[in-house]
Design a protein around this motif. Structure first.
Motif, PDB file in Angstrom:
ATOM      1  N   TYR A   1       0.331 -14.290  -6.296  1.00  9.55           N
ATOM      2  CA  TYR A   1       1.214 -13.170  -6.591  1.00  9.55           C
ATOM      3  C   TYR A   1       2.658 -13.555  -6.279  1.00  9.55           C
ATOM      4  CZ  TYR A   1      -3.301 -10.870  -5.956  1.00  9.55           C
ATOM      5  OH  TYR A   1      -4.624 -10.535  -6.017  1.00  9.55           O
ATOM      6  N   SER A   2       3.543 -13.286  -7.216  1.00  2.00           N
ATOM      7  CA  SER A   2       4.969 -13.468  -6.961  1.00  2.00           C
ATOM      8  C   SER A   2       5.402 -12.453  -5.906  1.00  2.00           C
ATOM      9  CB  SER A   2       5.775 -13.238  -8.242  1.00  2.00           C
ATOM     10  OG  SER A   2       5.703 -11.864  -8.610  1.00  2.00           O
ATOM     11  N   LYS A   3       6.580 -12.636  -5.377  1.00  2.00           N
ATOM     12  CA  LYS A   3       7.126 -11.707  -4.391  1.00  2.00           C
ATOM     13  C   LYS A   3       7.156 -10.287  -4.957  1.00  2.00           C
ATOM     14  CE  LYS A   3      11.398 -10.881  -1.812  1.00  2.00           C
ATOM     15  NZ  LYS A   3      12.697 -11.458  -1.433  1.00  2.00           N
ATOM     16  N   GLU A   4       7.591 -10.145  -6.193  1.00  2.68           N
ATOM     17  CA  GLU A   4       7.719  -8.829  -6.806  1.00  2.68           C
ATOM     18  C   GLU A   4       6.352  -8.165  -7.017  1.00  2.68           C
ATOM     19  OE1 GLU A   4      11.156 -11.260  -7.262  1.00  2.68           O
ATOM     20  OE2 GLU A   4       9.155 -11.670  -8.028  1.00  2.68           O
ATOM     21  N   VAL A   5       5.398  -8.928  -7.516  1.00  2.00           N
ATOM     22  CA  VAL A   5       4.058  -8.375  -7.748  1.00  2.00           C
ATOM     23  C   VAL A   5       3.384  -8.048  -6.423  1.00  2.00           C
ATOM     24  CG1 VAL A   5       1.749  -8.889  -8.661  1.00  2.00           C
ATOM     25  CG2 VAL A   5       3.783  -9.460 -10.005  1.00  2.00           C
ATOM     26  N   ALA A   6       3.533  -8.924  -5.438  1.00  2.00           N
ATOM     27  CA  ALA A   6       2.944  -8.666  -4.120  1.00  2.00           C
ATOM     28  C   ALA A   6       3.510  -7.383  -3.522  1.00  2.00           C
ATOM     29  CB  ALA A   6       3.193  -9.848  -3.180  1.00  2.00           C
ATOM     30  N   ARG A   7       4.815  -7.212  -3.600  1.00  2.00           N
ATOM     31  CA  ARG A   7       5.442  -5.997  -3.071  1.00  2.00           C
ATOM     32  C   ARG A   7       4.889  -4.758  -3.787  1.00  2.00           C
ATOM     33  NH1 ARG A   7      10.921  -6.993  -3.335  1.00  2.00           N
ATOM     34  NH2 ARG A   7      10.994  -7.507  -1.135  1.00  2.00           N
ATOM     35  N   ALA A   8       4.778  -4.819  -5.103  1.00  2.00           N
ATOM     36  CA  ALA A   8       4.254  -3.681  -5.866  1.00  2.00           C
ATOM     37  C   ALA A   8       2.803  -3.378  -5.476  1.00  2.00           C
ATOM     38  CB  ALA A   8       4.355  -3.966  -7.369  1.00  2.00           C
ATOM     39  N   LYS A   9       1.972  -4.416  -5.306  1.00  2.00           N
ATOM     40  CA  LYS A   9       0.569  -4.217  -4.899  1.00  2.00           C
ATOM     41  C   LYS A   9       0.494  -3.567  -3.518  1.00  2.00           C
ATOM     42  CE  LYS A   9      -2.079  -6.500  -8.034  1.00  2.00           C
ATOM     43  NZ  LYS A   9      -3.218  -5.905  -8.722  1.00  2.00           N
ATOM     44  N   MET A  10       1.356  -4.022  -2.605  1.00  2.39           N
ATOM     45  CA  MET A  10       1.360  -3.454  -1.252  1.00  2.39           C
ATOM     46  C   MET A  10       1.743  -1.980  -1.285  1.00  2.39           C
ATOM     47  SD  MET A  10       3.069  -6.450   1.040  1.00  2.39           S
ATOM     48  CE  MET A  10       2.880  -8.112   0.422  1.00  2.39           C
ATOM     49  N   LEU A  11       2.745  -1.638  -2.078  1.00  2.00           N
ATOM     50  CA  LEU A  11       3.167  -0.240  -2.174  1.00  2.00           C
ATOM     51  C   LEU A  11       2.098   0.621  -2.843  1.00  2.00           C
ATOM     52  CD1 LEU A  11       6.916  -0.745  -3.161  1.00  2.00           C
ATOM     53  CD2 LEU A  11       6.021   0.135  -0.989  1.00  2.00           C
ATOM     54  N   GLN A  12       1.478   0.091  -3.886  1.00  2.00           N
ATOM     55  CA  GLN A  12       0.455   0.831  -4.627  1.00  2.00           C
ATOM     56  C   GLN A  12      -0.797   1.062  -3.784  1.00  2.00           C
ATOM     57  OE1 GLN A  12      -1.104  -1.355  -7.936  1.00  2.00           O
ATOM     58  NE2 GLN A  12      -2.295   0.357  -8.710  1.00  2.00           N
ATOM     59  N   THR A  13      -1.256   0.043  -3.076  1.00  2.00           N
ATOM     60  CA  THR A  13      -2.526   0.135  -2.339  1.00  2.00           C
ATOM     61  C   THR A  13      -2.352   0.545  -0.880  1.00  2.00           C
ATOM     62  OG1 THR A  13      -2.462  -2.197  -1.667  1.00  2.00           O
ATOM     63  CG2 THR A  13      -3.552  -1.676  -3.773  1.00  2.00           C
ATOM     64  N   GLU A  14      -1.120   0.434  -0.382  1.00  2.00           N
ATOM     65  CA  GLU A  14      -0.797   0.727   1.019  1.00  2.00           C
ATOM     66  C   GLU A  14      -1.534  -0.189   1.991  1.00  2.00           C
ATOM     67  OE1 GLU A  14      -1.290   4.939   1.645  1.00  2.00           O
ATOM     68  OE2 GLU A  14       0.379   5.406   0.317  1.00  2.00           O
ATOM     69  N   HIS A  15      -1.788  -1.429   1.565  1.00  3.87           N
ATOM     70  CA  HIS A  15      -2.330  -2.460   2.462  1.00  3.87           C
ATOM     71  C   HIS A  15      -1.926  -3.838   1.936  1.00  3.87           C
ATOM     72  CE1 HIS A  15      -5.755  -3.582  -0.159  1.00  3.87           C
ATOM     73  NE2 HIS A  15      -5.898  -2.280  -0.376  1.00  3.87           N
ATOM     74  N   TYR A  16      -2.147  -4.848   2.777  1.00  2.00           N
ATOM     75  CA  TYR A  16      -1.717  -6.214   2.459  1.00  2.00           C
ATOM     76  C   TYR A  16      -2.714  -6.994   1.614  1.00  2.00           C
ATOM     77  CZ  TYR A  16       1.936  -5.580   5.973  1.00  2.00           C
ATOM     78  OH  TYR A  16       3.022  -5.137   6.676  1.00  2.00           O
ATOM     79  N   GLY A  17      -3.848  -6.418   1.313  1.00  2.00           N
ATOM     80  CA  GLY A  17      -4.852  -7.098   0.512  1.00  2.00           C
ATOM     81  C   GLY A  17      -6.119  -7.312   1.303  1.00  2.00           C
ATOM     82  N   PRO A  18      -7.095  -7.858   0.671  1.00  2.00           N
ATOM     83  CA  PRO A  18      -7.143  -8.434  -0.679  1.00  2.00           C
ATOM     84  C   PRO A  18      -7.234  -7.352  -1.752  1.00  2.00           C
ATOM     85  CG  PRO A  18      -9.295  -8.628   0.342  1.00  2.00           C
ATOM     86  CD  PRO A  18      -8.374  -8.038   1.371  1.00  2.00           C
ATOM     87  N   TRP A  19      -6.794  -7.699  -2.966  1.00  2.00           N
ATOM     88  CA  TRP A  19      -6.704  -6.724  -4.031  1.00  2.00           C
ATOM     89  C   TRP A  19      -7.653  -6.966  -5.203  1.00  2.00           C
ATOM     90  CZ3 TRP A  19      -1.354  -8.672  -3.070  1.00  2.00           C
ATOM     91  CH2 TRP A  19      -0.738  -7.952  -2.040  1.00  2.00           C
TER      92      TRP A  19
ATOM     93  N   GLN B   1      -1.689  -9.691   6.651  1.00  5.75           N
ATOM     94  CA  GLN B   1      -0.444  -9.091   7.115  1.00  5.75           C
ATOM     95  C   GLN B   1       0.651 -10.140   7.253  1.00  5.75           C
ATOM     96  OE1 GLN B   1      -0.749  -6.867  10.760  1.00  5.75           O
ATOM     97  NE2 GLN B   1       1.439  -6.499  10.868  1.00  5.75           N
ATOM     98  N   VAL B   2       0.360 -11.251   7.910  1.00  8.43           N
ATOM     99  CA  VAL B   2       1.366 -12.296   8.124  1.00  8.43           C
ATOM    100  C   VAL B   2       1.856 -12.861   6.797  1.00  8.43           C
ATOM    101  CG1 VAL B   2       1.725 -14.629   9.053  1.00  8.43           C
ATOM    102  CG2 VAL B   2       0.602 -12.879  10.451  1.00  8.43           C
ATOM    103  N   ALA B   3       0.944 -13.221   5.903  1.00  8.02           N
ATOM    104  CA  ALA B   3       1.345 -13.791   4.612  1.00  8.02           C
ATOM    105  C   ALA B   3       2.090 -12.759   3.768  1.00  8.02           C
ATOM    106  CB  ALA B   3       0.125 -14.322   3.864  1.00  8.02           C
ATOM    107  N   GLY B   4       1.623 -11.511   3.787  1.00  9.17           N
ATOM    108  CA  GLY B   4       2.292 -10.455   3.030  1.00  9.17           C
ATOM    109  C   GLY B   4       3.713 -10.231   3.507  1.00  9.17           C
ATOM    110  N   GLN B   5       3.890 -10.179   4.813  1.00 12.19           N
ATOM    111  CA  GLN B   5       5.235  -9.995   5.355  1.00 12.19           C
ATOM    112  C   GLN B   5       6.107 -11.211   5.085  1.00 12.19           C
ATOM    113  OE1 GLN B   5       4.654  -8.944   9.474  1.00 12.19           O
ATOM    114  NE2 GLN B   5       4.021  -6.864   8.956  1.00 12.19           N
ATOM    115  N   LEU B   6       5.519 -12.374   5.146  1.00  7.48           N
ATOM    116  CA  LEU B   6       6.284 -13.602   4.916  1.00  7.48           C
ATOM    117  C   LEU B   6       6.786 -13.673   3.474  1.00  7.48           C
ATOM    118  CD1 LEU B   6       7.277 -16.165   6.295  1.00  7.48           C
ATOM    119  CD2 LEU B   6       5.146 -17.263   5.628  1.00  7.48           C
TER     120      LEU B   6
END
Length: 127
Positions: A100-118, A14-19
């Protein structure tokens, strides 16, 4: 036979994803001067009471003053330092790290509805 894996149970994903997607103002000092930031998901090996136990973890990688650095603000801690040192301390295998770049990370979060791991070994271990 004992299993040498342990879920992290912390807030690192969560912290790394938000950061990576927001670079929250409260962490501005930690990220100041860091460029080329990516979200990293990997496997670390514990020390002390959890010595030898592998678990999933998340952090930010980037470049500051020409040096590869890690920013890890999870679980109330604050590590901002050389990536080589961080990898040595955590016994991190670079081939097990997914970035993951910022853009890819954001897309993964939206697609999976969680911060990871993916994906990869870190996903196999899970949280």
């Amino acid at each position: 036979m004992t299993d040498n894996t342990l879920p992290s149970g912390g807030d690192c994903f969560q912290v790394a994803g938000q950061l990576i997607v927001r670079c929250r103002d409260i962490h501005a000092q930690s990220t100041k001067g860091v460029t080329d930031k990516v979200l990293a998901h990997g496997v670390v090996t514990g020390q002390g009471p959890v010595s030898g136990i592998r678990f999933s973890h998340a952090w930010i990688e980037g470049v500051k003053n020409g040096i590869s650095v890690v920013i890890d603000l999870s679980n109330g801690q604050r590590f901002v330092g050389p990536r080589a040192l961080y990898y040595a301390i955590g016994q991190i295998e670079p081939k097990e790290v997914c970035r993951y770049s910022k853009e890819v990370a954001r897309a993964k979060m939206l697609q999976t509805e969680h911060y990871g791991p993916w994906e990869g070994e870190v996903a196999r271990l899970g949280l």
